[in-house]
Design a protein around this motif. Sequence first.
Motif, PDB file in Angstrom:
ATOM      1  N   LEU A 253       0.863  -1.179   0.000  1.00  0.00           N
ATOM      2  CA  LEU A 253       0.000   0.000   0.000  1.00  0.00           C
ATOM      3  C   LEU A 253       0.902   1.233   0.000  1.00  0.00           C
ATOM      4  N   PRO A 254       1.125   1.830  -1.171  1.00  0.00           N
ATOM      5  CA  PRO A 254       2.002   3.005  -1.252  1.00  0.00           C
ATOM      6  C   PRO A 254       1.442   4.197  -0.474  1.00  0.00           C
ATOM      7  N   PHE A 255       2.323   5.072  -0.036  1.00  0.00           N
ATOM      8  CA  PHE A 255       1.916   6.263   0.708  1.00  0.00           C
ATOM      9  C   PHE A 255       1.006   7.175  -0.107  1.00  0.00           C
ATOM     10  N   SER A 256       1.094   7.113  -1.428  1.00  0.00           N
ATOM     11  CA  SER A 256       0.303   7.986  -2.298  1.00  0.00           C
ATOM     12  C   SER A 256      -1.162   7.561  -2.385  1.00  0.00           C
ATOM     13  N   SER A 257      -1.494   6.417  -1.822  1.00  0.00           N
ATOM     14  CA  SER A 257      -2.836   5.832  -1.953  1.00  0.00           C
ATOM     15  C   SER A 257      -3.808   6.326  -0.890  1.00  0.00           C
ATOM     16  N   VAL A 258      -5.087   6.281  -1.257  1.00  0.00           N
ATOM     17  CA  VAL A 258      -6.169   6.424  -0.294  1.00  0.00           C
ATOM     18  C   VAL A 258      -7.031   5.177  -0.405  1.00  0.00           C
ATOM     19  N   ILE A 259      -7.821   4.918   0.619  1.00  0.00           N
ATOM     20  CA  ILE A 259      -8.735   3.783   0.620  1.00  0.00           C
ATOM     21  C   ILE A 259     -10.133   4.379   0.686  1.00  0.00           C
ATOM     22  N   VAL A 260     -10.967   4.051  -0.290  1.00  0.00           N
ATOM     23  CA  VAL A 260     -12.299   4.647  -0.373  1.00  0.00           C
ATOM     24  C   VAL A 260     -13.353   3.585  -0.061  1.00  0.00           C
ATOM     25  N   HIS A 261     -14.295   3.968   0.799  1.00  0.00           N
ATOM     26  CA  HIS A 261     -15.436   3.125   1.134  1.00  0.00           C
ATOM     27  C   HIS A 261     -16.686   3.814   0.579  1.00  0.00           C
ATOM     28  N   SER A 262     -17.475   3.065  -0.193  1.00  0.00           N
ATOM     29  CA  SER A 262     -18.713   3.603  -0.766  1.00  0.00           C
ATOM     30  C   SER A 262     -19.737   3.822   0.345  1.00  0.00           C
ATOM     31  N   PRO A 263     -20.870   4.480   0.041  1.00  0.00           N
ATOM     32  CA  PRO A 263     -21.911   4.653   1.058  1.00  0.00           C
ATOM     33  C   PRO A 263     -22.398   3.329   1.664  1.00  0.00           C
ATOM     34  N   SER A 264     -22.271   2.228   0.935  1.00  0.00           N
ATOM     35  CA  SER A 264     -22.679   0.920   1.474  1.00  0.00           C
ATOM     36  C   SER A 264     -21.553   0.255   2.263  1.00  0.00           C
ATOM     37  N   GLY A 265     -20.385   0.898   2.310  1.00  0.00           N
ATOM     38  CA  GLY A 265     -19.267   0.371   3.083  1.00  0.00           C
ATOM     39  C   GLY A 265     -18.271  -0.449   2.279  1.00  0.00           C
ATOM     40  N   GLU A 266     -18.579  -0.712   1.007  1.00  0.00           N
ATOM     41  CA  GLU A 266     -17.666  -1.483   0.159  1.00  0.00           C
ATOM     42  C   GLU A 266     -16.439  -0.660  -0.205  1.00  0.00           C
ATOM     43  N   ARG A 267     -15.311  -1.335  -0.340  1.00  0.00           N
ATOM     44  CA  ARG A 267     -14.110  -0.662  -0.828  1.00  0.00           C
ATOM     45  C   ARG A 267     -14.215  -0.492  -2.334  1.00  0.00           C
ATOM     46  N   ILE A 268     -13.896   0.704  -2.793  1.00  0.00           N
ATOM     47  CA  ILE A 268     -13.900   0.985  -4.229  1.00  0.00           C
ATOM     48  C   ILE A 268     -12.648   1.785  -4.561  1.00  0.00           C
ATOM     49  N   ALA A 269     -12.338   1.866  -5.825  1.00  0.00           N
ATOM     50  CA  ALA A 269     -11.215   2.690  -6.279  1.00  0.00           C
ATOM     51  C   ALA A 269     -11.615   4.160  -6.197  1.00  0.00           C
ATOM     52  N   ALA A 270     -10.653   5.019  -5.933  1.00  0.00           N
ATOM     53  CA  ALA A 270     -10.922   6.461  -5.863  1.00  0.00           C
ATOM     54  C   ALA A 270     -11.541   6.963  -7.166  1.00  0.00           C
ATOM     55  N   SER A 271     -11.169   6.367  -8.277  1.00  0.00           N
ATOM     56  CA  SER A 271     -11.698   6.779  -9.584  1.00  0.00           C
ATOM     57  C   SER A 271     -13.187   6.445  -9.745  1.00  0.00           C
ATOM     58  N   GLU A 272     -13.741   5.609  -8.870  1.00  0.00           N
ATOM     59  CA  GLU A 272     -15.155   5.230  -8.958  1.00  0.00           C
ATOM     60  C   GLU A 272     -16.082   6.185  -8.205  1.00  0.00           C
ATOM     61  N   VAL A 273     -15.537   7.149  -7.478  1.00  0.00           N
ATOM     62  CA  VAL A 273     -16.374   8.118  -6.752  1.00  0.00           C
ATOM     63  C   VAL A 273     -17.001   9.057  -7.776  1.00  0.00           C
ATOM     64  N   PRO A 274     -18.328   9.136  -7.828  1.00  0.00           N
ATOM     65  CA  PRO A 274     -18.974   9.996  -8.822  1.00  0.00           C
ATOM     66  C   PRO A 274     -18.726  11.484  -8.549  1.00  0.00           C
ATOM     67  N   PRO A 275     -18.778  12.302  -9.597  1.00  0.00           N
ATOM     68  CA  PRO A 275     -18.630  13.749  -9.411  1.00  0.00           C
ATOM     69  C   PRO A 275     -19.680  14.299  -8.452  1.00  0.00           C
ATOM     70  N   ASN A 276     -19.332  15.370  -7.772  1.00  0.00           N
ATOM     71  CA  ASN A 276     -20.222  16.082  -6.841  1.00  0.00           C
ATOM     72  C   ASN A 276     -20.657  15.241  -5.650  1.00  0.00           C
ATOM     73  N   SER A 277     -19.808  14.331  -5.225  1.00  0.00           N
ATOM     74  CA  SER A 277     -20.110  13.490  -4.068  1.00  0.00           C
ATOM     75  C   SER A 277     -19.718  14.190  -2.778  1.00  0.00           C
ATOM     76  N   LEU A 278     -20.277  13.703  -1.677  1.00  0.00           N
ATOM     77  CA  LEU A 278     -19.886  14.136  -0.339  1.00  0.00           C
ATOM     78  C   LEU A 278     -18.894  13.124   0.199  1.00  0.00           C
ATOM     79  N   ALA A 279     -17.932  13.584   1.010  1.00  0.00           N
ATOM     80  CA  ALA A 279     -16.931  12.671   1.552  1.00  0.00           C
ATOM     81  C   ALA A 279     -16.518  13.073   2.957  1.00  0.00           C
TER      82      ALA A 279
END
Length: 155
Positions: free
Chosen positions: A60-86
């Motif tokens: 897990l490189p330092f440049s990475s983030v870990i994203v959890h969708s609203p349902s709690g699943e792990r997803i890639a940062a590129s899968e977060v839709p535009p205009n989302s809340l975080a």
Amino acid sequence: VVCYSNGSDYARGWRYAMEQVKAGRVVMSVDCTDLLNRRHIDLQEKDNGLICHYPEDDWLPFSSVIVHSPSGERIAASEVPPNSLAVVTYGTGVVEALQLGGEIEGKPFYVVETPLLSDVPQELETLMPNLEAVLFADICKDGGHPYATTVTRLK
């Protein structure tokens, strides 16, 4: 400075950290003591949400983030839709944010975990323009506040 929210990511991040140390970089790892004995995200359901498989070879490189969708699943940062809340957080803040169930006042939100605390992870910089609103949930004790630097650099 790095801080992980679960054992699997800690193992992956530690492998990367040791390679950085071998190359001459100084790395400091902090832990959230509260997480050491936790097994569940949802204490009522006893979901074993913090029980992870040991990763054999992954880093897990330092440049990475870990994203959890609203349902709690792990997803890639590129899968977060535009205009989302975080909610951007680390350590026990990740568990606390996941316990909210993915909604704030009826609006879905993503949990963005940033194990790297001493700098801005590249994936967070890339993700920020796509977000409508961001809450930085800094769980550090008084006087620490690693996100103070992060927010200033992202502004």
